[in-house]
Write an enzyme that holds these catalytic residues in place. Structure first.
Site, PDB file in Angstrom:
ATOM      1  N   ALA A   1       0.860  -1.186   0.000  1.00 10.71           N
ATOM      2  CA  ALA A   1       0.000   0.000   0.000  1.00 10.71           C
ATOM      3  C   ALA A   1       0.904   1.246   0.000  1.00 10.71           C
ATOM      4  O   ALA A   1       0.773   2.140   0.828  1.00 10.71           O
ATOM      5  CB  ALA A   1      -0.958   0.001   1.193  1.00 10.71           C
ATOM      6  N   LEU A   2       1.815   1.247  -0.961  1.00 10.78           N
ATOM      7  CA  LEU A   2       2.887   2.240  -0.964  1.00 10.78           C
ATOM      8  C   LEU A   2       2.359   3.652  -1.228  1.00 10.78           C
ATOM      9  O   LEU A   2       1.422   3.853  -1.999  1.00 10.78           O
ATOM     10  CB  LEU A   2       3.920   1.880  -2.034  1.00 10.78           C
ATOM     11  CG  LEU A   2       4.574   0.495  -1.890  1.00 10.78           C
ATOM     12  CD1 LEU A   2       5.620   0.289  -2.998  1.00 10.78           C
ATOM     13  CD2 LEU A   2       5.211   0.301  -0.518  1.00 10.78           C
ATOM     14  N   HIS A   3       2.993   4.619  -0.577  1.00 15.31           N
ATOM     15  CA  HIS A   3       2.671   6.037  -0.780  1.00 15.31           C
ATOM     16  C   HIS A   3       3.996   6.794  -0.891  1.00 15.31           C
ATOM     17  O   HIS A   3       5.071   6.176  -0.879  1.00 15.31           O
ATOM     18  CB  HIS A   3       1.800   6.544   0.374  1.00 15.31           C
ATOM     19  CG  HIS A   3       2.360   6.214   1.734  1.00 15.31           C
ATOM     20  ND1 HIS A   3       3.526   6.765   2.200  1.00 15.31           N
ATOM     21  CD2 HIS A   3       1.922   5.371   2.701  1.00 15.31           C
ATOM     22  CE1 HIS A   3       3.771   6.293   3.414  1.00 15.31           C
ATOM     23  NE2 HIS A   3       2.819   5.430   3.738  1.00 15.31           N
ATOM     24  N   ALA A   4       3.886   8.126  -0.971  1.00 13.34           N
ATOM     25  CA  ALA A   4       5.103   8.913  -1.218  1.00 13.34           C
ATOM     26  C   ALA A   4       6.140   8.780  -0.096  1.00 13.34           C
ATOM     27  O   ALA A   4       7.334   8.988  -0.327  1.00 13.34           O
ATOM     28  CB  ALA A   4       4.721  10.375  -1.422  1.00 13.34           C
TER      29      ALA A   4
ATOM     30  N   HIS B   1       6.926   5.900   1.399  1.00 15.41           N
ATOM     31  CA  HIS B   1       7.724   4.757   0.955  1.00 15.41           C
ATOM     32  C   HIS B   1       8.571   5.156  -0.262  1.00 15.41           C
ATOM     33  O   HIS B   1       9.718   4.735  -0.395  1.00 15.41           O
ATOM     34  CB  HIS B   1       6.820   3.595   0.525  1.00 15.41           C
ATOM     35  CG  HIS B   1       5.958   3.038   1.613  1.00 15.41           C
ATOM     36  ND1 HIS B   1       4.589   3.176   1.621  1.00 15.41           N
ATOM     37  CD2 HIS B   1       6.268   2.331   2.725  1.00 15.41           C
ATOM     38  CE1 HIS B   1       4.095   2.572   2.677  1.00 15.41           C
ATOM     39  NE2 HIS B   1       5.076   2.063   3.380  1.00 15.41           N
TER      40      HIS B   1
ATOM     41  N   LYS C   1       8.381   8.350  10.537  1.00 17.27           N
ATOM     42  CA  LYS C   1       7.012   8.375  11.083  1.00 17.27           C
ATOM     43  C   LYS C   1       6.849   7.298  12.151  1.00 17.27           C
ATOM     44  O   LYS C   1       6.223   7.519  13.166  1.00 17.27           O
ATOM     45  CB  LYS C   1       5.955   8.194   9.995  1.00 17.27           C
ATOM     46  CG  LYS C   1       4.548   8.353  10.593  1.00 17.27           C
ATOM     47  CD  LYS C   1       3.486   8.335   9.551  1.00 17.27           C
ATOM     48  CE  LYS C   1       3.229   6.950   9.062  1.00 17.27           C
ATOM     49  NZ  LYS C   1       2.530   6.076  10.060  1.00 17.27           N
TER      50      LYS C   1
ATOM     51  N   GLN D   1       9.687   2.412  16.106  1.00 16.64           N
ATOM     52  CA  GLN D   1      10.164   1.264  15.337  1.00 16.64           C
ATOM     53  C   GLN D   1      11.630   1.465  14.933  1.00 16.64           C
ATOM     54  O   GLN D   1      12.450   0.548  15.047  1.00 16.64           O
ATOM     55  CB  GLN D   1       9.286   1.087  14.096  1.00 16.64           C
ATOM     56  CG  GLN D   1       9.797   0.070  13.095  1.00 16.64           C
ATOM     57  CD  GLN D   1       8.789  -0.209  11.989  1.00 16.64           C
ATOM     58  OE1 GLN D   1       7.880  -1.004  12.174  1.00 16.64           O
ATOM     59  NE2 GLN D   1       8.941   0.430  10.842  1.00 16.64           N
TER      60      GLN D   1
ATOM     61  N   SER E   1       0.448   7.853   5.343  1.00 19.63           N
ATOM     62  CA  SER E   1       0.309   6.556   5.986  1.00 19.63           C
ATOM     63  C   SER E   1      -0.603   5.689   5.132  1.00 19.63           C
ATOM     64  O   SER E   1      -1.575   6.188   4.544  1.00 19.63           O
ATOM     65  CB  SER E   1      -0.318   6.730   7.378  1.00 19.63           C
ATOM     66  OG  SER E   1      -0.810   5.483   7.852  1.00 19.63           O
TER      67      SER E   1
HETATM   68  O1  PAF Z   1       6.908  -0.215   8.940  1.00 17.57           O
HETATM   69  C1  PAF Z   1       6.387  -1.206   8.387  1.00 17.57           C
HETATM   70  O2  PAF Z   1       5.764  -1.100   7.338  1.00 17.57           O
HETATM   71  C2  PAF Z   1       6.517  -2.570   9.035  1.00 17.57           C
HETATM   72  O3  PAF Z   1       6.465  -2.486  10.418  1.00 17.57           O
HETATM   73  C3  PAF Z   1       7.781  -3.328   8.591  1.00 17.57           C
HETATM   74  C4  PAF Z   1       9.045  -2.612   9.010  1.00 17.57           C
HETATM   75  C5  PAF Z   1       7.771  -3.478   7.067  1.00 17.57           C
HETATM   76  C6  PAF Z   1       7.800  -4.723   9.214  1.00 17.57           C
HETATM   77  O4  PAF Z   1       6.693  -5.473   8.826  1.00 17.57           O
END
Ligand code: PAF
Length: 281
Positions: free
Chosen positions: A32-35, A37, A149, A153, A185
């Site tokens: 579900a890529l966005h800008a 990513h 964001k 993590q 997101s």
């Molecule tokens: O940030 C994310 O999209 C996820 O937590 C990741 C790092 C791809 C792990 O599944």
């Protein structure tokens, strides 16, 4: 660009690139890529010779009550986007490829994972660190790219890499925002038009904290309660708002060294996170 779905193929293809002396970059994503990513992929393409984008909605980081089933899956668009940005490989395994049997071995980072998002999503970070360790082992990147964001993590993964002496670096890239300031997101697509308008309150609250700190406010509790008012005024339901040390993620009482202002807020049924760094220097 190659599409790979098995671990064996992924290993073969990174092995060949490494033999050719290539620097390997990994952009781990759940699709579900966005800008946001897009910025990670662009940076990986600029800094590495061979870029793998993983698209894997990792079941182990979702609690049974969370949105695993409805998490957006947009493979065809993601594929076109990765190709356009110059990625070399998409690694898109099925859940059964990554977890062929009951997973009884886990990577757990302590202390950093019981606060902020970890407090309301128990087990979430164990799923994230375990799948990232798997992805690192499969694709053997020199560099892996994460977004600011998901600030917690990034801190957790950095610590896992250090504590386990994993042979890679991470790059944490700035948050990419919509024109009105809402952080990009994959979950923004859950928002109704009214919720989408209200969701900008996270950004407004963070900007307020930045401005108040610049004006001289040093009391974290004051900043938090003012941010709370901004969120509540937009009918956001607060999971947490906190001001913490950027490395230990411990709450701080006085704004001094660079610190992380982080929040998680439900807008309707969608949980959104955002953050900023306050650096008074
Ligand atoms: O940030 C994310 O999209 C996820 O937590 C990741 C790092 C791809 C792990 O599944």
């Amino acid at each position: 660009m190659k599409i790979i779905t098995t671990i064996a193929e992924a290993r073969d293809c990174v092995r060949a690139s490494r033999r050719d002396g290539k620097r390997i970059g990994l952009v781990p994503t759940m699709g579900a890529l966005h800008a946001g990513h897009g910025a990670l992929i662009e940076r990986a393409v600029a800094e590495c010779d061979f870029v793998v984008v993983s698209l894997f909605v990792n079941p182990t980081q979702f609690a049974p009550t969370e949105d695993l089933a409805r998490y957006p899956r947009t493979f065809e668009q993601d594929k076109a986007y990765c190709e356009k940005l110059g990625a070399d490989v998409i690694f898109a395994p099925a859940a059964g490829e990554m977890y062929p049997q009951e997973q009884i071995t886990w990577v757990t980072v302590e202390k950093l994972t019981d606060k902020l998002c970890g407090a309301s999503r128990p087990g979430h970070f164990r799923g994230v660190t375990t799948v990232c360790a798997k992805l690192f082992n499969i694709t053997t990147p020199d560099v892996a790219y994460f977004g600011q964001k998901d600030a917690q993590q990034a801190v957790v993964i950095r610590r896992m890499i250090a504590d386990l002496n994993l042979p890679l670096e991470i790059r944490v890239c700035p948050i990419v925002r919509e024109p009105d300031g809402l952080a990009m997101s994959s979950r923004n697509r859950y928002l109704s038009p009214d919720e989408r308008q209200r969701a900008v309150c996270l950004h407004h609250a963070l900007e307020h904290s930045r401005q108040r700190a610049a004006e001289g406010c040093r009391d974290a509790a004051t900043l938090i309660s003012e941010m709370q008012a901004i969120i509540e005024n937009a009918r956001g339901r607060i999971d947490y708002i906190n001001i913490v040390d950027t490395e230990t993620l411990e709450s701080i009482a006085r704004i001094g060294q660079p610190c992380l202002v982080a929040l998680a807020v439900h807008i309707g049924s969608t949980r959104l996170i955002d953050n900023c760094i306050l650096d008074l220097k």
